[in-house]
Design a protein around this motif. Structure first.
Motif, PDB file in Angstrom:
ATOM      1  N   ILE A   5       0.871  -1.181   0.000  1.00  0.00           N
ATOM      2  CA  ILE A   5       0.000   0.000   0.000  1.00  0.00           C
ATOM      3  C   ILE A   5       0.903   1.225   0.000  1.00  0.00           C
ATOM      4  O   ILE A   5       1.823   1.324   0.812  1.00  0.00           O
ATOM      5  CB  ILE A   5      -0.923   0.031   1.240  1.00  0.00           C
ATOM      6  N   ARG A   6       0.626   2.141  -0.906  1.00  0.00           N
ATOM      7  CA  ARG A   6       1.424   3.364  -1.006  1.00  0.00           C
ATOM      8  C   ARG A   6       0.535   4.531  -1.411  1.00  0.00           C
ATOM      9  O   ARG A   6      -0.567   4.326  -1.944  1.00  0.00           O
ATOM     10  CB  ARG A   6       2.560   3.183  -2.007  1.00  0.00           C
ATOM     11  N   PRO A   7       1.001   5.758  -1.193  1.00  0.00           N
ATOM     12  CA  PRO A   7       0.205   6.922  -1.603  1.00  0.00           C
ATOM     13  C   PRO A   7       0.010   6.949  -3.122  1.00  0.00           C
ATOM     14  O   PRO A   7       0.892   6.534  -3.888  1.00  0.00           O
ATOM     15  CB  PRO A   7       1.048   8.117  -1.156  1.00  0.00           C
ATOM     16  N   TYR A   8      -1.133   7.459  -3.538  1.00  0.00           N
ATOM     17  CA  TYR A   8      -1.430   7.644  -4.952  1.00  0.00           C
ATOM     18  C   TYR A   8      -0.437   8.612  -5.568  1.00  0.00           C
ATOM     19  O   TYR A   8      -0.025   9.588  -4.941  1.00  0.00           O
ATOM     20  CB  TYR A   8      -2.863   8.208  -5.098  1.00  0.00           C
ATOM     21  N   ASP A   9      -0.080   8.357  -6.803  1.00  0.00           N
ATOM     22  CA  ASP A   9       0.758   9.239  -7.602  1.00  0.00           C
ATOM     23  C   ASP A   9      -0.001   9.508  -8.901  1.00  0.00           C
ATOM     24  O   ASP A   9      -0.710   8.625  -9.392  1.00  0.00           O
ATOM     25  CB  ASP A   9       2.099   8.542  -7.890  1.00  0.00           C
ATOM     26  N   GLU A  53      -7.275  11.732   1.250  1.00  0.00           N
ATOM     27  CA  GLU A  53      -6.107  10.905   0.963  1.00  0.00           C
ATOM     28  C   GLU A  53      -6.503   9.771   0.023  1.00  0.00           C
ATOM     29  O   GLU A  53      -7.575   9.193   0.158  1.00  0.00           O
ATOM     30  CB  GLU A  53      -5.551  10.296   2.246  1.00  0.00           C
ATOM     31  N   VAL A  54      -5.632   9.466  -0.926  1.00  0.00           N
ATOM     32  CA  VAL A  54      -5.852   8.343  -1.844  1.00  0.00           C
ATOM     33  C   VAL A  54      -4.623   7.441  -1.766  1.00  0.00           C
ATOM     34  O   VAL A  54      -3.491   7.914  -1.848  1.00  0.00           O
ATOM     35  CB  VAL A  54      -6.066   8.821  -3.302  1.00  0.00           C
ATOM     36  N   TRP A  55      -4.876   6.151  -1.600  1.00  0.00           N
ATOM     37  CA  TRP A  55      -3.833   5.144  -1.500  1.00  0.00           C
ATOM     38  C   TRP A  55      -4.079   4.077  -2.550  1.00  0.00           C
ATOM     39  O   TRP A  55      -5.233   3.781  -2.873  1.00  0.00           O
ATOM     40  CB  TRP A  55      -3.849   4.506  -0.106  1.00  0.00           C
ATOM     41  N   VAL A  56      -3.013   3.506  -3.077  1.00  0.00           N
ATOM     42  CA  VAL A  56      -3.145   2.413  -4.036  1.00  0.00           C
ATOM     43  C   VAL A  56      -2.520   1.147  -3.468  1.00  0.00           C
ATOM     44  O   VAL A  56      -1.620   1.204  -2.633  1.00  0.00           O
ATOM     45  CB  VAL A  56      -2.521   2.742  -5.409  1.00  0.00           C
ATOM     46  N   ALA A  57      -3.040   0.031  -3.938  1.00  0.00           N
ATOM     47  CA  ALA A  57      -2.481  -1.279  -3.590  1.00  0.00           C
ATOM     48  C   ALA A  57      -1.777  -1.814  -4.827  1.00  0.00           C
ATOM     49  O   ALA A  57      -2.319  -1.750  -5.929  1.00  0.00           O
ATOM     50  CB  ALA A  57      -3.588  -2.240  -3.172  1.00  0.00           C
ATOM     51  N   GLU A  58      -0.591  -2.336  -4.615  1.00  0.00           N
ATOM     52  CA  GLU A  58       0.173  -2.964  -5.698  1.00  0.00           C
ATOM     53  C   GLU A  58       0.396  -4.431  -5.377  1.00  0.00           C
ATOM     54  O   GLU A  58       0.660  -4.784  -4.225  1.00  0.00           O
ATOM     55  CB  GLU A  58       1.556  -2.317  -5.852  1.00  0.00           C
ATOM     56  N   THR A  59       0.293  -5.264  -6.407  1.00  0.00           N
ATOM     57  CA  THR A  59       0.700  -6.659  -6.318  1.00  0.00           C
ATOM     58  C   THR A  59       1.596  -6.921  -7.517  1.00  0.00           C
ATOM     59  O   THR A  59       1.267  -6.533  -8.635  1.00  0.00           O
ATOM     60  CB  THR A  59      -0.503  -7.627  -6.346  1.00  0.00           C
ATOM     61  N   GLU A  60       2.730  -7.512  -7.262  1.00  0.00           N
ATOM     62  CA  GLU A  60       3.692  -7.831  -8.318  1.00  0.00           C
ATOM     63  C   GLU A  60       3.989  -6.621  -9.206  1.00  0.00           C
ATOM     64  O   GLU A  60       4.094  -6.732 -10.424  1.00  0.00           O
ATOM     65  CB  GLU A  60       3.188  -9.016  -9.134  1.00  0.00           C
ATOM     66  N   GLY A  61       4.086  -5.438  -8.575  1.00  0.00           N
ATOM     67  CA  GLY A  61       4.448  -4.224  -9.279  1.00  0.00           C
ATOM     68  C   GLY A  61       3.341  -3.557 -10.064  1.00  0.00           C
ATOM     69  O   GLY A  61       3.567  -2.543 -10.720  1.00  0.00           O
ATOM     70  N   ALA A  62       2.117  -4.080 -10.008  1.00  0.00           N
ATOM     71  CA  ALA A  62       0.991  -3.501 -10.748  1.00  0.00           C
ATOM     72  C   ALA A  62      -0.070  -3.002  -9.779  1.00  0.00           C
ATOM     73  O   ALA A  62      -0.310  -3.617  -8.734  1.00  0.00           O
ATOM     74  CB  ALA A  62       0.385  -4.540 -11.687  1.00  0.00           C
ATOM     75  N   ARG A  94      -8.779  -6.345   1.571  1.00  0.00           N
ATOM     76  CA  ARG A  94      -8.463  -6.461   3.003  1.00  0.00           C
ATOM     77  C   ARG A  94      -7.266  -5.579   3.353  1.00  0.00           C
ATOM     78  O   ARG A  94      -7.291  -4.852   4.352  1.00  0.00           O
ATOM     79  CB  ARG A  94      -8.177  -7.905   3.373  1.00  0.00           C
ATOM     80  N   ALA A  95      -6.224  -5.623   2.537  1.00  0.00           N
ATOM     81  CA  ALA A  95      -5.030  -4.811   2.811  1.00  0.00           C
ATOM     82  C   ALA A  95      -5.362  -3.322   2.770  1.00  0.00           C
ATOM     83  O   ALA A  95      -4.884  -2.550   3.616  1.00  0.00           O
ATOM     84  CB  ALA A  95      -3.920  -5.150   1.817  1.00  0.00           C
ATOM     85  N   LEU A  96      -6.179  -2.912   1.819  1.00  0.00           N
ATOM     86  CA  LEU A  96      -6.567  -1.502   1.727  1.00  0.00           C
ATOM     87  C   LEU A  96      -7.366  -1.074   2.959  1.00  0.00           C
ATOM     88  O   LEU A  96      -7.089  -0.028   3.556  1.00  0.00           O
ATOM     89  CB  LEU A  96      -7.378  -1.255   0.453  1.00  0.00           C
ATOM     90  N   VAL A  97      -8.359  -1.858   3.337  1.00  0.00           N
ATOM     91  CA  VAL A  97      -9.193  -1.508   4.490  1.00  0.00           C
ATOM     92  C   VAL A  97      -8.350  -1.514   5.770  1.00  0.00           C
ATOM     93  O   VAL A  97      -8.450  -0.586   6.587  1.00  0.00           O
ATOM     94  CB  VAL A  97     -10.402  -2.449   4.622  1.00  0.00           C
TER      95      VAL A  97
END
Length: 157
Positions: A5-9, A53-62, A94-97
């Motif tokens: 989980i990282r901040p939106y870009d 705030e906006v956050w994104v979840a990445e899996t395998e770099g996507a 689940r990770a986002l929440v």
């Protein structure tokens, strides 16, 4: 599978637009509101996606999903959460929440449309029904929808 989980870009825009547009169709279909569909480009400004705030979840770099909401003293509100349909049931939501709840420091509220299977997901994470209302559909006020307000409260120590 690891979920980061990282901040939106701003470079994430195309990914979150693709994810929203696909997952929103699932959400509206389940609520019997498919005719109310509008894509993210048509709704994000009026619905204030970037007001919080906006956050994104990445899996395998996507990018696999995103969450947005406000966090204030004593809690927060999730206003947007969408997961790539190809990533459903893989821990992204689940990770986002869990990330949002950890940042909130207290009570967390969200709304889910009647008929949306995500309600079961949120309840499995400890959210409980607070109220049910019927009114204008957020994002396309030409339609009427029923929504459920769910609340998560930190465990008492």
């Amino acid at each position: 599978m690891t979920v980061l989980i990282r901040p939106y870009d701003s470079a994430d825009w195309d990914d979150i637009q693709r994810i929203h547009d696909a997952a929103r169709l699932d959400e509206l279909r389940a609520a019997g509101l498919l005719d109310a569909y509008l894509d993210l480009a048509a709704t994000y400004e009026n619905e204030g996606l970037f007001d919080d705030e906006v956050w994104v979840a990445e899996t395998e770099g996507a990018v696999a999903g995103f969450i947005a909401g406000s966090v204030g003293p004593g809690g927060g509100e999730i206003t947007w959460i969408y997961v790539d349909p190809g990533q459903y049931r893989r821990g992204v939501g689940r990770a986002l929440v869990e990330h949002f709840v950890a940042r909130s420091g207290g009570r967390v509220e969200l709304e889910v449309l009647d008929g949306n299977a995500a309600r079961d997901f949120y309840e499995a994470l400890g959210f409980v029904l607070e109220s049910t209302t019927t009114g204008k559909l957020a994002g396309n006020e030409m339609f009427t929808a029923t929504g459920h307000t769910l609340v998560w409260t930190p465990p008492q120590l």
